[in-house]
Design a protein around this motif. Structure first.
Motif, PDB file in Angstrom:
ATOM      1  N   GLU A  38       0.834  -1.200   0.000  1.00  0.00           N
ATOM      2  CA  GLU A  38       0.000   0.000   0.000  1.00  0.00           C
ATOM      3  C   GLU A  38       0.875   1.259   0.000  1.00  0.00           C
ATOM      4  O   GLU A  38       0.597   2.217  -0.731  1.00  0.00           O
ATOM      5  N   GLU A  39       1.921   1.284   0.831  1.00  0.00           N
ATOM      6  CA  GLU A  39       2.841   2.427   0.863  1.00  0.00           C
ATOM      7  C   GLU A  39       3.535   2.589  -0.486  1.00  0.00           C
ATOM      8  O   GLU A  39       3.685   3.700  -0.991  1.00  0.00           O
ATOM      9  N   ALA A  40       3.970   1.489  -1.056  1.00  0.00           N
ATOM     10  CA  ALA A  40       4.668   1.533  -2.341  1.00  0.00           C
ATOM     11  C   ALA A  40       3.741   2.040  -3.446  1.00  0.00           C
ATOM     12  O   ALA A  40       4.158   2.863  -4.270  1.00  0.00           O
ATOM     13  N   ALA A  41       2.502   1.583  -3.459  1.00  0.00           N
ATOM     14  CA  ALA A  41       1.555   2.031  -4.485  1.00  0.00           C
ATOM     15  C   ALA A  41       1.308   3.537  -4.366  1.00  0.00           C
ATOM     16  O   ALA A  41       1.269   4.244  -5.383  1.00  0.00           O
ATOM     17  N   ALA A  42       1.159   4.029  -3.154  1.00  0.00           N
ATOM     18  CA  ALA A  42       0.953   5.469  -2.959  1.00  0.00           C
ATOM     19  C   ALA A  42       2.184   6.249  -3.429  1.00  0.00           C
ATOM     20  O   ALA A  42       2.060   7.265  -4.114  1.00  0.00           O
ATOM     21  N   ALA A  43       3.362   5.775  -3.076  1.00  0.00           N
ATOM     22  CA  ALA A  43       4.600   6.464  -3.456  1.00  0.00           C
ATOM     23  C   ALA A  43       4.832   6.435  -4.963  1.00  0.00           C
ATOM     24  O   ALA A  43       5.308   7.408  -5.548  1.00  0.00           O
ATOM     25  N   CYS A  44       4.493   5.316  -5.603  1.00  0.00           N
ATOM     26  CA  CYS A  44       4.726   5.140  -7.038  1.00  0.00           C
ATOM     27  C   CYS A  44       3.572   5.664  -7.889  1.00  0.00           C
ATOM     28  O   CYS A  44       3.675   5.678  -9.121  1.00  0.00           O
ATOM     29  N   ARG A  45       2.478   6.021  -7.235  1.00  0.00           N
ATOM     30  CA  ARG A  45       1.284   6.488  -7.930  1.00  0.00           C
ATOM     31  C   ARG A  45       0.772   5.438  -8.924  1.00  0.00           C
ATOM     32  O   ARG A  45       0.586   5.712 -10.114  1.00  0.00           O
ATOM     33  N   CYS A  46       0.609   4.235  -8.402  1.00  0.00           N
ATOM     34  CA  CYS A  46       0.101   3.134  -9.219  1.00  0.00           C
ATOM     35  C   CYS A  46      -0.899   2.344  -8.383  1.00  0.00           C
ATOM     36  O   CYS A  46      -1.124   2.664  -7.219  1.00  0.00           O
ATOM     37  N   THR A  47      -1.471   1.309  -8.964  1.00  0.00           N
ATOM     38  CA  THR A  47      -2.396   0.463  -8.209  1.00  0.00           C
ATOM     39  C   THR A  47      -1.603  -0.507  -7.338  1.00  0.00           C
ATOM     40  O   THR A  47      -0.439  -0.810  -7.618  1.00  0.00           O
ATOM     41  N   VAL A  48      -2.237  -0.999  -6.304  1.00  0.00           N
ATOM     42  CA  VAL A  48      -1.591  -1.974  -5.419  1.00  0.00           C
ATOM     43  C   VAL A  48      -1.230  -3.233  -6.195  1.00  0.00           C
ATOM     44  O   VAL A  48      -0.201  -3.852  -5.946  1.00  0.00           O
ATOM     45  N   GLY A  49      -2.044  -3.593  -7.179  1.00  0.00           N
ATOM     46  CA  GLY A  49      -1.771  -4.781  -7.983  1.00  0.00           C
ATOM     47  C   GLY A  49      -0.470  -4.695  -8.768  1.00  0.00           C
ATOM     48  O   GLY A  49       0.116  -5.714  -9.115  1.00  0.00           O
ATOM     49  N   GLN A  50       0.009  -3.480  -9.055  1.00  0.00           N
ATOM     50  CA  GLN A  50       1.248  -3.285  -9.811  1.00  0.00           C
ATOM     51  C   GLN A  50       2.496  -3.381  -8.939  1.00  0.00           C
ATOM     52  O   GLN A  50       3.610  -3.330  -9.457  1.00  0.00           O
ATOM     53  N   ILE A  51       2.321  -3.538  -7.652  1.00  0.00           N
ATOM     54  CA  ILE A  51       3.458  -3.675  -6.750  1.00  0.00           C
ATOM     55  C   ILE A  51       3.862  -5.145  -6.689  1.00  0.00           C
ATOM     56  O   ILE A  51       3.031  -6.027  -6.508  1.00  0.00           O
ATOM     57  N   VAL A  52       5.152  -5.381  -6.853  1.00  0.00           N
ATOM     58  CA  VAL A  52       5.698  -6.735  -6.765  1.00  0.00           C
ATOM     59  C   VAL A  52       6.187  -6.951  -5.335  1.00  0.00           C
ATOM     60  O   VAL A  52       7.122  -6.296  -4.893  1.00  0.00           O
ATOM     61  N   LYS A  53       5.527  -7.863  -4.627  1.00  0.00           N
ATOM     62  CA  LYS A  53       6.014  -8.239  -3.301  1.00  0.00           C
ATOM     63  C   LYS A  53       7.005  -9.380  -3.516  1.00  0.00           C
ATOM     64  O   LYS A  53       6.637 -10.434  -4.033  1.00  0.00           O
ATOM     65  N   SER A  54       8.261  -9.160  -3.138  1.00  0.00           N
ATOM     66  CA  SER A  54       9.292 -10.199  -3.252  1.00  0.00           C
ATOM     67  C   SER A  54       9.346 -10.923  -1.916  1.00  0.00           C
ATOM     68  O   SER A  54       9.944 -10.429  -0.962  1.00  0.00           O
ATOM     69  N   LEU A  55       8.706 -12.083  -1.856  1.00  0.00           N
ATOM     70  CA  LEU A  55       8.595 -12.847  -0.617  1.00  0.00           C
ATOM     71  C   LEU A  55       9.520 -14.050  -0.668  1.00  0.00           C
ATOM     72  O   LEU A  55       9.511 -14.793  -1.648  1.00  0.00           O
TER      73      LEU A  55
END
Length: 163
Positions: A38-55
């Motif tokens: 959620e923080e990354a999406a806000a910072a990148c100005r993209c959707t949460v789905g576009q964030i890659v979580k590297s687990l």
């Protein structure tokens, strides 16, 4: 803001790995945290789905680490993954993750690891023209084409959850 990382840093490993693979990336350091999707999406100005979580998980049968690239809108269903694809995964020890990947939790990148890991990629990421992933630190990210990323790292595309 776009930056040039310090030589030898975890971010430099990400940039060097991308260059070695011929993977075009745009590296940025953010003023705010990108530790969560959620923080990354806000910072990148993209959707949460576009964030890659590297687990990073531990494969119980092989006692080896496995990298799972998951869309920010999903959680990895470990039972589904075991039943459908085979690996029986569990959370990895944070010290082991740092020792074997070179990244701390919250900054694990999909590229630039100290050791080669098997990589599984959430097929949902392939529906986007660009995705954002951690670049070695909790405040750093990079943008790239998900298909190019998957090809560069030889990821196995999977459904990380049962729909």
């Amino acid at each position: 803001m776009s930056i040039k990382p310090k030589p030898g840093s975890s971010m430099a490993r990400v940039v060097d790995a991308a260059e070695a693979m011929g993977l075009p990336i745009t590296l940025k350091t953010m003023d705010q945290s990108t530790r969560t999707a959620e923080e990354a999406a806000a910072a990148c100005r993209c959707t949460v789905g576009q964030i890659v979580k590297s687990l990073v998980f531990r494969d119980r049968e092989r006692d080896a680490l496995v990298l799972m690239l998951v869309s920010g809108q999903h959680n990895a269903d470990l039972d589904h993954i075991a039943q459908t694809y085979g690996p029986k995964l569990e959370r990895a020890d944070t010290r082991r993750v740092r020792d074997e990947t070179g990244f701390a939790i919250g900054g694990v990148a999909p590229i630039g690891h100290k050791q080669t890991l098997p990589i599984y990629m959430d097929e949902a990421l392939l529906t986007y023209s660009e995705v954002w992933a951690a670049a070695g630190r909790p405040d750093s990210v990079f943008c790239t084409d998900p298909k190019a990323l998957g090809a560069a790292i030889n990821a196995t595309h999977i459904a990380v959850r049962k729909d």
